[in-house]
Write a protein that holds these residues in place. Structure first.
Motif, PDB file in Angstrom:
ATOM      1  N   GLU A  89       0.831  -1.204   0.000  1.00  0.00           N
ATOM      2  CA  GLU A  89       0.000   0.000   0.000  1.00  0.00           C
ATOM      3  C   GLU A  89       0.870   1.261   0.000  1.00  0.00           C
ATOM      4  O   GLU A  89       0.628   2.200  -0.759  1.00  0.00           O
ATOM      5  CB  GLU A  89      -0.930  -0.013   1.211  1.00  0.00           C
ATOM      6  CG  GLU A  89      -1.814   1.205   1.344  1.00  0.00           C
ATOM      7  CD  GLU A  89      -2.987   1.232   0.370  1.00  0.00           C
ATOM      8  OE1 GLU A  89      -3.692   2.249   0.326  1.00  0.00           O
ATOM      9  OE2 GLU A  89      -3.177   0.232  -0.350  1.00  0.00           O
ATOM     10  N   GLY A  90       1.896   1.273   0.850  1.00  0.00           N
ATOM     11  CA  GLY A  90       2.792   2.423   0.890  1.00  0.00           C
ATOM     12  C   GLY A  90       3.556   2.605  -0.402  1.00  0.00           C
ATOM     13  O   GLY A  90       3.783   3.742  -0.853  1.00  0.00           O
ATOM     14  N   MET A  91       3.965   1.512  -1.034  1.00  0.00           N
ATOM     15  CA  MET A  91       4.686   1.601  -2.300  1.00  0.00           C
ATOM     16  C   MET A  91       3.773   2.097  -3.411  1.00  0.00           C
ATOM     17  O   MET A  91       4.211   2.820  -4.312  1.00  0.00           O
ATOM     18  CB  MET A  91       5.295   0.238  -2.642  1.00  0.00           C
ATOM     19  CG  MET A  91       6.348  -0.212  -1.635  1.00  0.00           C
ATOM     20  SD  MET A  91       6.821  -1.949  -1.812  1.00  0.00           S
ATOM     21  CE  MET A  91       7.610  -2.246  -0.227  1.00  0.00           C
ATOM     22  N   VAL A 142       4.397  -2.275   7.714  1.00  0.00           N
ATOM     23  CA  VAL A 142       3.532  -1.266   8.332  1.00  0.00           C
ATOM     24  C   VAL A 142       4.259   0.067   8.422  1.00  0.00           C
ATOM     25  O   VAL A 142       3.677   1.137   8.171  1.00  0.00           O
ATOM     26  CB  VAL A 142       3.072  -1.736   9.729  1.00  0.00           C
ATOM     27  CG1 VAL A 142       2.352  -0.614  10.469  1.00  0.00           C
ATOM     28  CG2 VAL A 142       2.167  -2.954   9.604  1.00  0.00           C
ATOM     29  N   ALA A 143       5.548   0.027   8.773  1.00  0.00           N
ATOM     30  CA  ALA A 143       6.336   1.265   8.867  1.00  0.00           C
ATOM     31  C   ALA A 143       6.418   1.970   7.515  1.00  0.00           C
ATOM     32  O   ALA A 143       6.315   3.205   7.442  1.00  0.00           O
ATOM     33  CB  ALA A 143       7.740   0.943   9.383  1.00  0.00           C
ATOM     34  N   LEU A 147       5.189   5.678   6.664  1.00  0.00           N
ATOM     35  CA  LEU A 147       6.194   6.608   6.154  1.00  0.00           C
ATOM     36  C   LEU A 147       5.804   7.164   4.791  1.00  0.00           C
ATOM     37  O   LEU A 147       5.958   8.372   4.535  1.00  0.00           O
ATOM     38  CB  LEU A 147       7.551   5.893   6.066  1.00  0.00           C
ATOM     39  CG  LEU A 147       8.735   6.726   5.557  1.00  0.00           C
ATOM     40  CD1 LEU A 147       9.012   7.881   6.511  1.00  0.00           C
ATOM     41  CD2 LEU A 147       9.971   5.844   5.418  1.00  0.00           C
ATOM     42  N   ALA A 148       5.300   6.314   3.910  1.00  0.00           N
ATOM     43  CA  ALA A 148       4.910   6.763   2.566  1.00  0.00           C
ATOM     44  C   ALA A 148       3.791   7.785   2.631  1.00  0.00           C
ATOM     45  O   ALA A 148       3.804   8.795   1.917  1.00  0.00           O
ATOM     46  CB  ALA A 148       4.497   5.566   1.720  1.00  0.00           C
ATOM     47  N   LEU A 149       2.808   7.535   3.487  1.00  0.00           N
ATOM     48  CA  LEU A 149       1.692   8.469   3.627  1.00  0.00           C
ATOM     49  C   LEU A 149       2.171   9.829   4.127  1.00  0.00           C
ATOM     50  O   LEU A 149       1.817  10.872   3.572  1.00  0.00           O
ATOM     51  CB  LEU A 149       0.654   7.880   4.580  1.00  0.00           C
ATOM     52  CG  LEU A 149      -0.606   8.712   4.804  1.00  0.00           C
ATOM     53  CD1 LEU A 149      -1.353   8.918   3.487  1.00  0.00           C
ATOM     54  CD2 LEU A 149      -1.506   8.040   5.833  1.00  0.00           C
ATOM     55  N   GLY A 295      -6.643   1.535  -0.085  1.00  0.00           N
ATOM     56  CA  GLY A 295      -6.461   0.165   0.375  1.00  0.00           C
ATOM     57  C   GLY A 295      -6.250  -0.853  -0.721  1.00  0.00           C
ATOM     58  O   GLY A 295      -6.301  -2.064  -0.466  1.00  0.00           O
ATOM     59  N   ARG A 296      -6.007  -0.398  -1.944  1.00  0.00           N
ATOM     60  CA  ARG A 296      -5.843  -1.351  -3.051  1.00  0.00           C
ATOM     61  C   ARG A 296      -4.593  -2.213  -2.894  1.00  0.00           C
ATOM     62  O   ARG A 296      -4.535  -3.321  -3.432  1.00  0.00           O
ATOM     63  CB  ARG A 296      -5.810  -0.600  -4.381  1.00  0.00           C
ATOM     64  CG  ARG A 296      -7.173  -0.081  -4.821  1.00  0.00           C
ATOM     65  CD  ARG A 296      -7.071   0.694  -6.126  1.00  0.00           C
ATOM     66  NE  ARG A 296      -8.373   1.123  -6.610  1.00  0.00           N
ATOM     67  CZ  ARG A 296      -9.008   2.216  -6.211  1.00  0.00           C
ATOM     68  NH1 ARG A 296      -8.447   2.992  -5.282  1.00  0.00           N
ATOM     69  NH2 ARG A 296     -10.177   2.538  -6.709  1.00  0.00           N
ATOM     70  N   GLY A 297      -3.590  -1.709  -2.183  1.00  0.00           N
ATOM     71  CA  GLY A 297      -2.410  -2.531  -1.929  1.00  0.00           C
ATOM     72  C   GLY A 297      -2.757  -3.750  -1.088  1.00  0.00           C
ATOM     73  O   GLY A 297      -2.285  -4.864  -1.349  1.00  0.00           O
TER      74      GLY A 297
END
Length: 423
Positions: A89-91, A142-143, A147-149, A295-297
């Motif tokens: 998700e972050g990526m 999770v981190a 971090l990405a957000l 939430g698509r990740g």
């Protein structure tokens, strides 16, 4: 033994005794697809939801399925090498931001490349933490999501906020990627679908959705599925990479540089998730918006699990989630109401199957659930909007629950590994 000539033991790749699954031949797969399409056609005729398998419905489902499929494909690369990637998700978020940032300045294809780079940066961070420092894979993922957000929110404040037509929460409009339609064939299939004949019109609707108003990036994404299968299951490189996810100690003893293959897999994983994010920003909406991954990740991760860590199954899972998501966009409550009938019929089939397997409790539960769904369908004409909005997420939970017993993840998936630990 050198890496180029090394092989892995049969135990590293062969299915466990008694746990193997018979591979389906192409004719059987085509027969199953035809039966499923016939069932959809029956539901369409009974319910009157003629848009259920229309060209527009299928085209919309495909566009919604692509980012989910790319995220799932990224998860497949990482987990086949033994690294759990909760950070998809972050990526994807990084891919949306980098893709939009480069896309509105230098064109959409530059944005696609930068989306790949943005996701790969997230993958590199995940690889450093999990492969080099043996941080728990879930904690690392999770981190990265957090971090990405935070990073994209910060970057948007002094990039998009100062750009014409942008703000701190969205980018300026991005130039669209060219779309293709097969002339003649597309119109003929649309006319055939409009006749609403049993099966024939539904088949025309599905094929028409695959050749109408198709983004070039969608074509690239679709080609990545067989490309992944060929690389991971038909090349020596893929065999070594998969051996790292099955038995890294045995792979190391045969000369495979396990660290290198894990790094490559997680970098590719991040790049594919970033490509899914860039697709959302450049193709799906033409603009970057904060929180647009939605939430698509995680749904991509669910599609990968549903597909049993195989590209073909993953593609089917992504298509299922994309189709469910598209129901609320075209026809909304009417289409989702028709799906109640489909679920009821599927549960009737499940009753016969469980009786054949002599699982009487499961058969009784399926029969009760089917009766309730038939009653619900008969007593209502539409569904509450809240149920329609929740349909994609309910589908995710149901699919994972029903497919959990047939899954086989890579044996060393998520397990810590240190070079030389087998000595």
């Amino acid at each position: 033994m050198s890496e180029s000539t090394s092989t892995v033991t049969p135990a590293a790749t062969a299915p466990r005794k008694g746990g193997g699954r018979r591979k389906l031949s192409l004719p059987v797969i085509l027969l199953i697809i035809a039966a499923g399409l016939a069932l959809f056609s029956l539901v369409r005729i009974v319910s009157g939801a003629d848009d259920l398998t229309s060209v527009g419905q299928v085209s919309g489902a495909l566009q919604l399925a692509v980012p989910i499929g790319l995220a799932g494909l990224g998860g497949l690369w990482a987990e086949r090498a033994g690294v759990v990637n909760i950070g998809l998700e972050g990526m994807m978020i990084l891919g949306t931001w980098f893709g939009a940032w480069a896309g509105y300045q230098w064109g959409p294809w530059t944005g696609v490349v930068m989306g790949l780079v943005g996701g790969a940066l997230g993958g590199l961070l995940h690889a450093v933490m999990t492969v080099t420092f043996n941080v728990n894979h879930i904690v690392s993922g999770v981190a990265i999501n957090i971090l990405a957000l935070g990073a994209t929110q910060y970057l948007s404040d002094f990039t998009f906020a100062e750009a014409p037509g942008g703000s701190s929460k969205q980018s300026p409009r991005i130039e669209a990627i060219d779309r293709i339609t097969v002339p003649g064939l597309s119109d003929w299939l649309a006319d055939l679908q409009a006749q609403h004949w049993f099966f024939v019109s539904d088949l025309a609707g599905v094929l028409g959705g695959l050749v109408t108003n198709l983004s070039l990036l969608t074509v690239v994404a679709l080609l990545l599925v067989p490309a992944t299968w060929w690389i991971l299951w038909r090349t020596g490189f893929g065999l070594r990479l998969r051996s790292c996810g099955e038995n890294p100690v045995a792979a190391e003893s045969l000369g495979v540089n396990v660290y290198k293959y894990k790094y490559i897999a997680v970098l590719v994983s991040g790049a594919l998730a970033g490509l899914g994010g860039a697709f959302l920003a450049i193709v799906s909406t033409g603009i970057y918006q904060e929180g647009q991954t939605g939430g698509r990740g995680f749904i991509g991760l669910a599609a990968m699990i549903f597909g049993n860590w195989m590209p073909g199954g993953l593609a089917l899972g992504a298509g299922l989630f994309g189709f469910t998501d598209s129901l609320k966009l075209r026809g909304g409550a009417e289409n989702v109401h028709a799906m109640l009938l489909l679920l009821a019929i599927l549960l009737v089939l499940a009753v016969f199957w469980t009786l054949y397997k002599k699982k009487y409790v499961a058969a009784a539960v399926s029969a009760v659930a089917s009766a309730l769904l038939f009653f619900w369908y008969a007593m209502t004409e539409t569904l509450p909007s809240q149920f329609v909005d929740a349909a994609p997420y309910v589908t995710t939970l149901l699919v994972l629950a029903l497919s959990a017993q047939r899954l086989r993840m890579p044996k060393a998936d998520g397990m810590p590994y240190k070079r030389g630990q087998g000595k």
